[in-house]
Design an enzyme around this catalytic site. Structure first.
Site, PDB file in Angstrom:
ATOM      1  N   ASN A 134     -10.778  -2.699  -5.963  1.00  0.00           N
ATOM      2  CA  ASN A 134      -9.997  -1.700  -6.711  1.00  0.00           C
ATOM      3  C   ASN A 134     -10.642  -1.265  -8.031  1.00  0.00           C
ATOM      4  OD1 ASN A 134      -6.734  -2.939  -5.626  1.00  0.00           O
ATOM      5  ND2 ASN A 134      -7.957  -1.255  -4.818  1.00  0.00           N
TER       6      ASN A 134
ATOM      7  N   ASP B 168       0.829  -1.206   0.000  1.00  0.00           N
ATOM      8  CA  ASP B 168       0.000   0.000   0.000  1.00  0.00           C
ATOM      9  C   ASP B 168       0.867   1.261   0.000  1.00  0.00           C
ATOM     10  OD1 ASP B 168      -2.317   1.473   0.024  1.00  0.00           O
ATOM     11  OD2 ASP B 168      -2.701   1.215   2.163  1.00  0.00           O
ATOM     12  N   GLY B 169       0.324   2.329  -0.571  1.00  0.00           N
ATOM     13  CA  GLY B 169       0.986   3.629  -0.475  1.00  0.00           C
ATOM     14  C   GLY B 169       1.585   4.148  -1.770  1.00  0.00           C
TER      15      GLY B 169
ATOM     16  N   GLU C  46       0.879 -13.566  12.171  1.00  0.00           N
ATOM     17  CA  GLU C  46       1.319 -12.376  12.878  1.00  0.00           C
ATOM     18  C   GLU C  46       1.188 -11.211  11.887  1.00  0.00           C
ATOM     19  OE1 GLU C  46       2.719 -12.245  16.071  1.00  0.00           O
ATOM     20  OE2 GLU C  46       2.095 -14.337  16.271  1.00  0.00           O
TER      21      GLU C  46
HETATM   22  C1  FPP Z   1      -2.040   0.262  -3.232  1.00  0.00           C
HETATM   23  O1  FPP Z   1      -1.532   1.584  -3.209  1.00  0.00           O
HETATM   24  C2  FPP Z   1      -1.532  -0.444  -4.358  1.00  0.00           C
HETATM   25  C3  FPP Z   1      -2.270  -1.009  -5.349  1.00  0.00           C
HETATM   26  C4  FPP Z   1      -3.738  -0.984  -5.393  1.00  0.00           C
HETATM   27  C5  FPP Z   1      -1.627  -1.670  -6.475  1.00  0.00           C
HETATM   28  C6  FPP Z   1      -0.478  -2.565  -6.115  1.00  0.00           C
HETATM   29  C7  FPP Z   1       0.342  -2.708  -7.316  1.00  0.00           C
HETATM   30  C8  FPP Z   1       1.681  -2.635  -7.363  1.00  0.00           C
HETATM   31  C9  FPP Z   1       2.575  -2.548  -6.205  1.00  0.00           C
HETATM   32  C10 FPP Z   1       2.367  -2.614  -8.628  1.00  0.00           C
HETATM   33  C11 FPP Z   1       2.404  -3.770  -9.477  1.00  0.00           C
HETATM   34  C12 FPP Z   1       2.455  -5.116  -8.893  1.00  0.00           C
HETATM   35  C13 FPP Z   1       2.861  -6.137  -9.655  1.00  0.00           C
HETATM   36  C14 FPP Z   1       2.746  -7.536  -9.190  1.00  0.00           C
HETATM   37  C15 FPP Z   1       3.440  -5.902 -10.960  1.00  0.00           C
HETATM   38  P1  FPP Z   1      -2.551   2.757  -3.307  1.00  0.00           P
HETATM   39  O2  FPP Z   1      -2.718   3.146  -4.705  1.00  0.00           O
HETATM   40  O3  FPP Z   1      -3.835   2.373  -2.619  1.00  0.00           O
HETATM   41  O4  FPP Z   1      -1.825   3.862  -2.514  1.00  0.00           O
HETATM   42  P2  FPP Z   1      -2.501   5.010  -1.651  1.00  0.00           P
HETATM   43  O5  FPP Z   1      -3.142   4.318  -0.464  1.00  0.00           O
HETATM   44  O6  FPP Z   1      -1.354   5.854  -1.260  1.00  0.00           O
HETATM   45  O7  FPP Z   1      -3.494   5.704  -2.507  1.00  0.00           O
END
Ligand code: FPP
Length: 240
Positions: free
Chosen positions: A66, A18-19, A205
């Site tokens: 999402n 996340d983030g 955990e």
């Molecule tokens: C959450 O951050 C992240 C996601 C919804 C997407 C996760 C994807 C990746 C790390 C990239 C690609 C992964 C692979 C396997 C190629 P957010 O957008 O919710 O961040 P925020 O909370 O700061 O808005």
């Protein structure tokens, strides 16, 4: 014999990455910039696993919730997943990584599904690290889909309802071939599990850390994994 520094390491680590969005926005960049930076971190963390004694790594790439994001962000993420698989496939295979995907594929596009199938197939002989990517995954959705299949087996006379117990449902989950996670990490300071591996994490955990996913380095990962050895996991029993 040298002491095994990975003794007591979590065999299965699951990560809620996340983030990315905040990381990008803090630099005045679009959210997708953060997702691209996040994707680059995945390789570093996968590569760190063998030395740390982590055999299974499961990462939350896209949740069933999402889809509520803007069309631009969803399309950008789907395109990122296609590019990631195309670009990383060979390296993953050559490094001994076995890749699996969990989640419901129905809403994913045909091209992405074909790439996922191909990557699973071409890494199916590997056993060094087991990387599972959760894509269009939600824990409740997974349990609902599993229950539907279980009910169908009962209807077809393949399963006797009287025999259903705690060991039965996991056989129908997407994760049926994986051990339960020992440790779940969530980055970015949020302390919630957001529908990730609900059944499987009953005794995991949890580690919630402030680092945003694009800043989650091998050293940060190693610090958490190495700290895990000191935890007293009793699985409901009393300390001895
Ligand atoms: C959450 O951050 C992240 C996601 C919804 C997407 C996760 C994807 C990746 C790390 C990239 C690609 C992964 C692979 C396997 C190629 P957010 O957008 O919710 O961040 P925020 O909370 O700061 O808005």
């Amino acid at each position: 014999m040298a002491p095994d520094s990975t003794k007591g390491a979590p065999r299965h680590v699951a990560i809620i990455m996340d983030g990315n969005g905040r990381w990008a926005q803090r630099q005045g960049k679009p959210r997708l910039f953060g997702h691209h930076a996040g994707a680059k971190r995945v390789r570093e963390i996968v590569e760190a696993c063998p030395d740390l004694g982590v055999k299974y790594l499961t990462i939350f790439a896209f949740s069933t919730e999402n889809w509520k994001r803007t069309q631009t962000e969803v399309a950008g993420l789907m395109s990122l997943f296609r590019r990631y698989i195309t670009k990383e496939a060979r390296a993953l295979r050559d490094e001994g990584v076995r890749v699996r995907f969990i989640g419901d594929r129905v809403r994913l596009d045909a091209k992405l599904i074909a790439l996922m199938d191909e990557l699973e197939e071409m890494t199916s002989m590997n056993d060094r690290v087991h990387l599972t990517i959760a894509l269009n995954y939600g824990g409740r959705d997974e349990v609902a889909r599993a229950t539907k299949r279980l009910a169908q087996d009962v209807a077809d006379g393949k399963l006797d309802p009287a025999t259903v117990d705690e060991e039965t449902l996991p056989k129908y989950l997407d994760t049926c071939v994986l051990p339960d996670p020992d440790l779940v990490i969530r980055t970015s300071g949020e302390a919630r599990i957001s529908n990730f591996l609900l059944w499987q994490s009953a005794y995991a955990e949890y580690e919630f850390i402030d680092t945003l996913w694009p800043d989650f380095s091998r050293d940060v990962f190693a610090g958490i994994v190495n700290g895990f050895g000191g935890r007293d996991r009793r699985f409901g029993a009393v300390a001895t």
